[in-house]
Each structure stands twice: as C-alpha cells, then as structure tokens.
Design a protein around this motif. Structure first.
Motif, PDB file in Angstrom:
ATOM      1  N   LYS A  50      25.442   9.480  17.521  1.00  0.00           N
ATOM      2  CA  LYS A  50      24.334   8.251  17.389  1.00  0.00           C
ATOM      3  C   LYS A  50      24.859   7.290  16.709  1.00  0.00           C
ATOM      4  O   LYS A  50      24.638   6.154  17.042  1.00  0.00           O
ATOM      5  CB  LYS A  50      23.364   9.312  16.513  1.00  0.00           C
ATOM      6  CG  LYS A  50      22.199   8.542  16.257  1.00  0.00           C
ATOM      7  CD  LYS A  50      20.963   9.122  15.632  1.00  0.00           C
ATOM      8  CE  LYS A  50      19.865   8.581  15.068  1.00  0.00           C
ATOM      9  NZ  LYS A  50      19.048   9.116  14.095  1.00  0.00           N
ATOM     10  N   LYS A  51      25.614   7.292  15.892  1.00  0.00           N
ATOM     11  CA  LYS A  51      26.207   6.210  14.957  1.00  0.00           C
ATOM     12  C   LYS A  51      26.811   5.187  15.891  1.00  0.00           C
ATOM     13  O   LYS A  51      26.479   3.950  15.808  1.00  0.00           O
ATOM     14  CB  LYS A  51      27.102   6.483  13.822  1.00  0.00           C
ATOM     15  CG  LYS A  51      27.663   5.403  13.168  1.00  0.00           C
ATOM     16  CD  LYS A  51      28.833   5.988  12.292  1.00  0.00           C
ATOM     17  CE  LYS A  51      29.978   5.050  12.064  1.00  0.00           C
ATOM     18  NZ  LYS A  51      31.264   5.733  11.300  1.00  0.00           N
TER      19      LYS A  51
ATOM     20  N   GLU B  23      24.444   6.021   4.224  1.00  0.00           N
ATOM     21  CA  GLU B  23      24.364   6.583   5.556  1.00  0.00           C
ATOM     22  C   GLU B  23      25.903   6.740   6.075  1.00  0.00           C
ATOM     23  O   GLU B  23      26.306   7.446   6.647  1.00  0.00           O
ATOM     24  CB  GLU B  23      23.340   6.167   6.219  1.00  0.00           C
ATOM     25  CG  GLU B  23      23.230   7.027   7.705  1.00  0.00           C
ATOM     26  CD  GLU B  23      22.127   6.506   8.636  1.00  0.00           C
ATOM     27  OE1 GLU B  23      22.079   6.952   9.719  1.00  0.00           O
ATOM     28  OE2 GLU B  23      21.240   5.366   8.174  1.00  0.00           O
ATOM     29  N   GLU B  24      26.422   5.493   5.909  1.00  0.00           N
ATOM     30  CA  GLU B  24      27.837   5.042   6.752  1.00  0.00           C
ATOM     31  C   GLU B  24      28.740   6.161   6.035  1.00  0.00           C
ATOM     32  O   GLU B  24      29.650   7.118   6.578  1.00  0.00           O
ATOM     33  CB  GLU B  24      28.334   3.767   6.576  1.00  0.00           C
ATOM     34  CG  GLU B  24      29.725   3.628   6.921  1.00  0.00           C
ATOM     35  CD  GLU B  24      29.874   3.592   8.528  1.00  0.00           C
ATOM     36  OE1 GLU B  24      31.076   3.880   8.914  1.00  0.00           O
ATOM     37  OE2 GLU B  24      29.008   3.374   9.161  1.00  0.00           O
TER      38      GLU B  24
ATOM     39  N   LEU C  25      28.068   9.993   6.973  1.00  0.00           N
ATOM     40  CA  LEU C  25      28.511  10.103   8.416  1.00  0.00           C
ATOM     41  C   LEU C  25      30.091  10.287   8.678  1.00  0.00           C
ATOM     42  O   LEU C  25      30.763  10.859   9.405  1.00  0.00           O
ATOM     43  CB  LEU C  25      28.131   8.986   9.304  1.00  0.00           C
ATOM     44  CG  LEU C  25      26.731   8.928   9.905  1.00  0.00           C
ATOM     45  CD1 LEU C  25      26.315   7.892  10.678  1.00  0.00           C
ATOM     46  CD2 LEU C  25      26.217  10.333  10.607  1.00  0.00           C
TER      47      LEU C  25
ATOM     48  N   ARG D  54      24.406   3.514  18.573  1.00  0.00           N
ATOM     49  CA  ARG D  54      23.705   2.697  17.731  1.00  0.00           C
ATOM     50  C   ARG D  54      24.423   1.429  17.342  1.00  0.00           C
ATOM     51  O   ARG D  54      24.078   0.329  17.378  1.00  0.00           O
ATOM     52  CB  ARG D  54      23.145   3.266  16.301  1.00  0.00           C
ATOM     53  CG  ARG D  54      22.188   2.437  15.665  1.00  0.00           C
ATOM     54  CD  ARG D  54      21.230   3.262  14.641  1.00  0.00           C
ATOM     55  NE  ARG D  54      21.804   4.084  13.896  1.00  0.00           N
ATOM     56  CZ  ARG D  54      21.681   4.752  13.076  1.00  0.00           C
ATOM     57  NH1 ARG D  54      20.295   4.954  12.634  1.00  0.00           N
ATOM     58  NH2 ARG D  54      22.441   5.676  12.240  1.00  0.00           N
TER      59      ARG D  54
ATOM     60  N   SER E 197      26.201  19.126  14.314  1.00  0.00           N
ATOM     61  CA  SER E 197      25.529  18.252  13.694  1.00  0.00           C
ATOM     62  C   SER E 197      26.221  16.959  13.662  1.00  0.00           C
ATOM     63  O   SER E 197      25.797  15.981  13.562  1.00  0.00           O
ATOM     64  CB  SER E 197      24.590  18.543  12.326  1.00  0.00           C
ATOM     65  OG  SER E 197      25.793  19.260  11.544  1.00  0.00           O
ATOM     66  N   ALA E 198      27.439  17.128  13.209  1.00  0.00           N
ATOM     67  CA  ALA E 198      28.569  15.951  12.892  1.00  0.00           C
ATOM     68  C   ALA E 198      28.759  15.255  14.279  1.00  0.00           C
ATOM     69  O   ALA E 198      28.609  13.909  14.051  1.00  0.00           O
ATOM     70  CB  ALA E 198      29.912  16.883  12.359  1.00  0.00           C
TER      71      ALA E 198
ATOM     72  N   ILE F 112      23.294   0.877  10.099  1.00  0.00           N
ATOM     73  CA  ILE F 112      23.287   1.764   9.136  1.00  0.00           C
ATOM     74  C   ILE F 112      23.943   1.334   7.644  1.00  0.00           C
ATOM     75  O   ILE F 112      24.709   0.231   7.620  1.00  0.00           O
ATOM     76  CB  ILE F 112      24.493   2.778   9.660  1.00  0.00           C
ATOM     77  CG1 ILE F 112      24.470   3.329  10.991  1.00  0.00           C
ATOM     78  CG2 ILE F 112      24.740   3.949   8.614  1.00  0.00           C
ATOM     79  CD1 ILE F 112      25.599   4.142  11.547  1.00  0.00           C
TER      80      ILE F 112
ATOM     81  N   ALA G 207      26.876  14.955  16.934  1.00  0.00           N
ATOM     82  CA  ALA G 207      25.460  14.203  17.372  1.00  0.00           C
ATOM     83  C   ALA G 207      25.561  13.151  16.306  1.00  0.00           C
ATOM     84  O   ALA G 207      25.055  12.016  16.878  1.00  0.00           O
ATOM     85  CB  ALA G 207      24.450  15.394  17.332  1.00  0.00           C
ATOM     86  N   ALA G 208      25.568  13.290  15.015  1.00  0.00           N
ATOM     87  CA  ALA G 208      25.582  12.022  14.172  1.00  0.00           C
ATOM     88  C   ALA G 208      26.588  10.913  14.261  1.00  0.00           C
ATOM     89  O   ALA G 208      26.113   9.724  14.350  1.00  0.00           O
ATOM     90  CB  ALA G 208      25.692  12.495  12.494  1.00  0.00           C
TER      91      ALA G 208
END
Length: 189
Positions: free
Chosen positions: A129-130, A152-153, A156, A133, A122-123, A148, A125-126
C-alpha cells in the motif's frame, strides 16, 4: 594448436553470465553470507533470503550462545532499492520456508535449534500500500514523495517480529538445517 586467441575470446564472451538484477541491502546483507533462499509461492516476483554473518566455524564456536539479531529479507522484483519487508530473529536463521498453502506464514530454523514462525500478511499489505501510494503521489509532483507522515513511515519500515518462537529447552539441540524429502519419483528408484 588449439586455435586463435580471437576465437577463444569470442567463445568466452558467449558463455559469460550477465547480472540482471542485484538485491543487496547495505544494512542487512552487505558482507554477509546467504544461508537460505525461497520463492514466495503463487507470486512470481518475490524472493526471500536469509543473511547470516560470514564467519568460519572456528570464529563461530566462541560466540555460539550469544544472541545476534538476524533478518530474512523479502525482495520484490519491482522494488530494487530496498527489501519489501524484513523478518527479524534474535538468532541467525539458517533455513526457512514459506508455507505452500498460506504464503503469509514463514517458518525458520535458528542456529540455536529453535523454530521461528512469522505471519507476514499485514506487513506485506502495508508495504505494498505504501509503495503504491508513494508511486501515485510522487508522479503528481506535490513536493511530498508520498502521503505518509514520518511516524507512519517509521512503523511501516519496522521489521516483522516472530509470532511464535519455540522454547530453547524444547527445541532441537543443534542448528536447524533444511531437509527436503525425496519426491515420489525419487523414492521409487
């Protein structure tokens, strides 16, 4: 009688190593020793390193029982500014390996003899994604470097905490170090 100075200088220039990429983080790896390194399986562009305090054995003995937060830094060759993710431990990690079947599982060995297991899917992938993006929105020139928000920043950028840590009473009695078993070809010799 060995030759001209110019000839020696030319030979030395041909044999010098050039630095192509430098993976260093001022917060987590500056002035530290790298105790372990491992490539992420099935991914050519990611490598992880474990940074530990750069102190001698004599300096380490009086503080052996104290906790010291340590990190494994996962670097992506496409991102040279900062590590993709950080894996946190309450004790220094002297060895670690990615699981060769499930590359999102990382097992590490602490100076205390404890074994630590991180699950990073999950880390990673996040973070990817960040970064995707951020690169797509920054090229649009909308004033924001990414879509972001600050909360959220912050989430992450938090280190990945261990999923499992062995209990100190049921762990190794000394620092965990890497043992690699010999290959079948080496065993035949």
């Amino acid at each position: 009688m060995l030759g001209d100075d110019d000839a020696i200088g030319g030979a030395q220039a041909e044999n010098e190593l050039r630095e192509l990429k430098n993976f260093a983080d001022p917060t987590y790896s500056k002035f530290k020793a790298l105790s372990a390194i491992d490539w992420m399986p099935k991914v050519n562009s990611m490598v992880a390193v474990s940074a530990v305090r750069n102190i001698s054995f004599d300096q380490r003995v009086p503080i052996i029982g104290q906790t010291h937060t340590s990190y494994i830094l996962l670097w992506d060759f496409r991102l040279l500014v900062k590590p993709l993710i950080l894996m946190q431990s309450h004790h220094e990690i002297f060895t670690f390996r990615f699981n060769r079947i499930d590359q999102n599982l990382v097992a590490g060995g602490c100076i205390t003899g404890q074994v630590v297991l991180w699950e990073t899917s999950s880390a990673i992938a996040a973070a990817q994604k960040k970064n995707n993006r951020g690169s797509s929105t920054s090229s649009m020139g909308n004033g924001s470097s990414s879509g972001i928000d600050a909360e959220e920043e912050e989430l992450l950028s938090m280190p990945v905490v261990p999923k499992y840590v062995s209990h100190v009473d049921h762990s190794h009695k000394r620092c965990c170090l890497l043992y690699t078993s010999p290959s079948p070809r080496d065993r035949q010799k």
